[in-house]
Design a protein around this motif. Structure first.
Motif, PDB file in Angstrom:
ATOM      1  N   TRP A  73      -5.950   3.762  -7.361  1.00 49.22           N
ATOM      2  CA  TRP A  73      -6.973   3.460  -6.364  1.00 49.22           C
ATOM      3  C   TRP A  73      -6.686   4.180  -5.048  1.00 49.22           C
ATOM      4  O   TRP A  73      -7.600   4.572  -4.345  1.00 49.22           O
ATOM      5  CB  TRP A  73      -7.081   1.962  -6.129  1.00 49.22           C
ATOM      6  CG  TRP A  73      -7.623   1.215  -7.320  1.00 49.22           C
ATOM      7  CD1 TRP A  73      -8.514   1.682  -8.243  1.00 49.22           C
ATOM      8  CD2 TRP A  73      -7.300  -0.105  -7.709  1.00 49.22           C
ATOM      9  NE1 TRP A  73      -8.766   0.713  -9.182  1.00 49.22           N
ATOM     10  CE2 TRP A  73      -8.040  -0.400  -8.878  1.00 49.22           C
ATOM     11  CE3 TRP A  73      -6.466  -1.096  -7.193  1.00 49.22           C
ATOM     12  CZ2 TRP A  73      -7.965  -1.621  -9.528  1.00 49.22           C
ATOM     13  CZ3 TRP A  73      -6.399  -2.313  -7.841  1.00 49.22           C
ATOM     14  CH2 TRP A  73      -7.141  -2.569  -8.996  1.00 49.22           C
ATOM     15  N   HIS A  74      -5.411   4.341  -4.725  1.00 47.40           N
ATOM     16  CA  HIS A  74      -5.033   5.003  -3.472  1.00 47.40           C
ATOM     17  C   HIS A  74      -5.590   6.431  -3.405  1.00 47.40           C
ATOM     18  O   HIS A  74      -6.031   6.871  -2.351  1.00 47.40           O
ATOM     19  CB  HIS A  74      -3.511   5.013  -3.314  1.00 47.40           C
ATOM     20  CG  HIS A  74      -3.052   5.715  -2.088  1.00 47.40           C
ATOM     21  ND1 HIS A  74      -3.161   5.174  -0.833  1.00 47.40           N
ATOM     22  CD2 HIS A  74      -2.506   6.949  -1.916  1.00 47.40           C
ATOM     23  CE1 HIS A  74      -2.703   6.033   0.062  1.00 47.40           C
ATOM     24  NE2 HIS A  74      -2.295   7.117  -0.568  1.00 47.40           N
ATOM     25  N   VAL A  75      -5.546   7.130  -4.525  1.00 50.93           N
ATOM     26  CA  VAL A  75      -6.032   8.513  -4.529  1.00 50.93           C
ATOM     27  C   VAL A  75      -7.469   8.631  -5.035  1.00 50.93           C
ATOM     28  O   VAL A  75      -8.044   9.711  -5.015  1.00 50.93           O
ATOM     29  CB  VAL A  75      -5.114   9.448  -5.360  1.00 50.93           C
ATOM     30  CG1 VAL A  75      -3.727   9.504  -4.765  1.00 50.93           C
ATOM     31  CG2 VAL A  75      -5.090   9.054  -6.816  1.00 50.93           C
ATOM     32  N   ALA A 106       1.755   7.129  -6.483  1.00 43.94           N
ATOM     33  CA  ALA A 106       0.736   8.152  -6.753  1.00 43.94           C
ATOM     34  C   ALA A 106       1.295   9.547  -6.505  1.00 43.94           C
ATOM     35  O   ALA A 106       1.052  10.472  -7.302  1.00 43.94           O
ATOM     36  CB  ALA A 106      -0.489   7.910  -5.877  1.00 43.94           C
ATOM     37  N   ARG A 149      -7.468  12.776  -7.154  1.00 44.87           N
ATOM     38  CA  ARG A 149      -8.816  12.213  -7.163  1.00 44.87           C
ATOM     39  C   ARG A 149      -9.718  13.041  -8.076  1.00 44.87           C
ATOM     40  O   ARG A 149      -9.712  14.252  -8.036  1.00 44.87           O
ATOM     41  CB  ARG A 149      -9.377  12.217  -5.747  1.00 44.87           C
ATOM     42  CG  ARG A 149     -10.786  11.703  -5.655  1.00 44.87           C
ATOM     43  CD  ARG A 149     -11.331  11.869  -4.241  1.00 44.87           C
ATOM     44  NE  ARG A 149     -12.591  11.199  -4.121  1.00 44.87           N
ATOM     45  CZ  ARG A 149     -12.734   9.937  -3.681  1.00 44.87           C
ATOM     46  NH1 ARG A 149     -11.695   9.252  -3.298  1.00 44.87           N
ATOM     47  NH2 ARG A 149     -13.933   9.401  -3.619  1.00 44.87           N
ATOM     48  N   GLY A 154       2.167   1.932  -3.454  1.00 45.88           N
ATOM     49  CA  GLY A 154       1.154   2.583  -4.275  1.00 45.88           C
ATOM     50  C   GLY A 154       1.008   4.052  -3.941  1.00 45.88           C
ATOM     51  O   GLY A 154       0.872   4.896  -4.829  1.00 45.88           O
ATOM     52  N   ALA A 155       1.048   4.373  -2.650  1.00 47.32           N
ATOM     53  CA  ALA A 155       0.942   5.769  -2.221  1.00 47.32           C
ATOM     54  C   ALA A 155       2.129   6.587  -2.723  1.00 47.32           C
ATOM     55  O   ALA A 155       1.967   7.725  -3.175  1.00 47.32           O
ATOM     56  CB  ALA A 155       0.842   5.847  -0.701  1.00 47.32           C
ATOM     57  N   VAL A 194       0.837  -1.200   0.000  1.00 43.53           N
ATOM     58  CA  VAL A 194       0.000   0.000   0.000  1.00 43.53           C
ATOM     59  C   VAL A 194       0.876   1.255   0.000  1.00 43.53           C
ATOM     60  O   VAL A 194       0.600   2.218  -0.716  1.00 43.53           O
ATOM     61  CB  VAL A 194      -0.970  -0.007   1.195  1.00 43.53           C
ATOM     62  CG1 VAL A 194      -1.715   1.308   1.304  1.00 43.53           C
ATOM     63  CG2 VAL A 194      -1.948  -1.165   1.065  1.00 43.53           C
ATOM     64  N   ARG A 195       1.939   1.216   0.784  1.00 47.49           N
ATOM     65  CA  ARG A 195       2.850   2.362   0.829  1.00 47.49           C
ATOM     66  C   ARG A 195       3.492   2.589  -0.538  1.00 47.49           C
ATOM     67  O   ARG A 195       3.676   3.730  -0.968  1.00 47.49           O
ATOM     68  CB  ARG A 195       3.918   2.124   1.893  1.00 47.49           C
ATOM     69  CG  ARG A 195       4.826   3.294   2.061  1.00 47.49           C
ATOM     70  CD  ARG A 195       5.789   3.072   3.191  1.00 47.49           C
ATOM     71  NE  ARG A 195       6.692   4.201   3.271  1.00 47.49           N
ATOM     72  CZ  ARG A 195       7.628   4.325   4.151  1.00 47.49           C
ATOM     73  NH1 ARG A 195       7.792   3.399   5.070  1.00 47.49           N
ATOM     74  NH2 ARG A 195       8.402   5.362   4.157  1.00 47.49           N
ATOM     75  N   LEU A 218      -2.873   0.249  -8.154  1.00 47.51           N
ATOM     76  CA  LEU A 218      -2.874   0.540  -6.720  1.00 47.51           C
ATOM     77  C   LEU A 218      -2.645   2.028  -6.451  1.00 47.51           C
ATOM     78  O   LEU A 218      -3.288   2.610  -5.573  1.00 47.51           O
ATOM     79  CB  LEU A 218      -1.816  -0.303  -6.006  1.00 47.51           C
ATOM     80  CG  LEU A 218      -1.868  -0.297  -4.485  1.00 47.51           C
ATOM     81  CD1 LEU A 218      -3.215  -0.812  -3.986  1.00 47.51           C
ATOM     82  CD2 LEU A 218      -0.755  -1.162  -3.914  1.00 47.51           C
ATOM     83  N   ALA A 219      -1.767   2.641  -7.208  1.00 43.02           N
ATOM     84  CA  ALA A 219      -1.522   4.070  -7.045  1.00 43.02           C
ATOM     85  C   ALA A 219      -2.788   4.872  -7.350  1.00 43.02           C
ATOM     86  O   ALA A 219      -3.163   5.771  -6.597  1.00 43.02           O
ATOM     87  CB  ALA A 219      -0.377   4.518  -7.956  1.00 43.02           C
TER      88      ALA A 219
END
Length: 100
Positions: A41-43, A9, A16, A5-6, A2-3, A38-39
């Motif tokens: 989706w993260h935002v 992003a 968004r 991907g963040a 997750v990190r 994932l990037a």
């Protein structure tokens, strides 16, 4: 994961609602999943997944069509797809003006 991907992003300055991300890499590949889907989706950005069936030329054609049709602002693609895109984009097809 997750990190990762963040961080991706943030590096691509995804936002968004404003970004539509074309992910032209299989989601089974770390680049397609981590840097792409994932990037986004993260935002909360929109994800576009063009068909990657049929080799690099077919994937490049599907990617270009998706980029135009969905007005993508970012593209995540591997070197095979990028190399198969049309060589002369000095006069880009109508609809690629959304890319940044």
């Amino acid at each position: 994961l997750v990190r990762h991907g963040a961080m991706a992003a943030a590096a691509m300055r995804m936002t968004r609602g404003a970004d539509v991300v074309c992910v032209s890499v299989p989601l089974a590949h770390p680049m397609g999943f981590g840097f792409g889907a994932l990037a986004a989706w993260h935002v909360g950005a929109t994800v576009v997944l063009p068909s990657l069936v049929g080799g690099a030329e077919a994937a490049a054609a599907a990617t270009l069509a998706a980029m135009v049709e969905e007005r993508c602002t970012l593209v995540v693609a591997d070197s095979h797809v990028l190399a198969a895109l049309p060589r002369d984009l000095s006069a880009p097809p109508v609809g690629l003006d959304a890319l940044r």
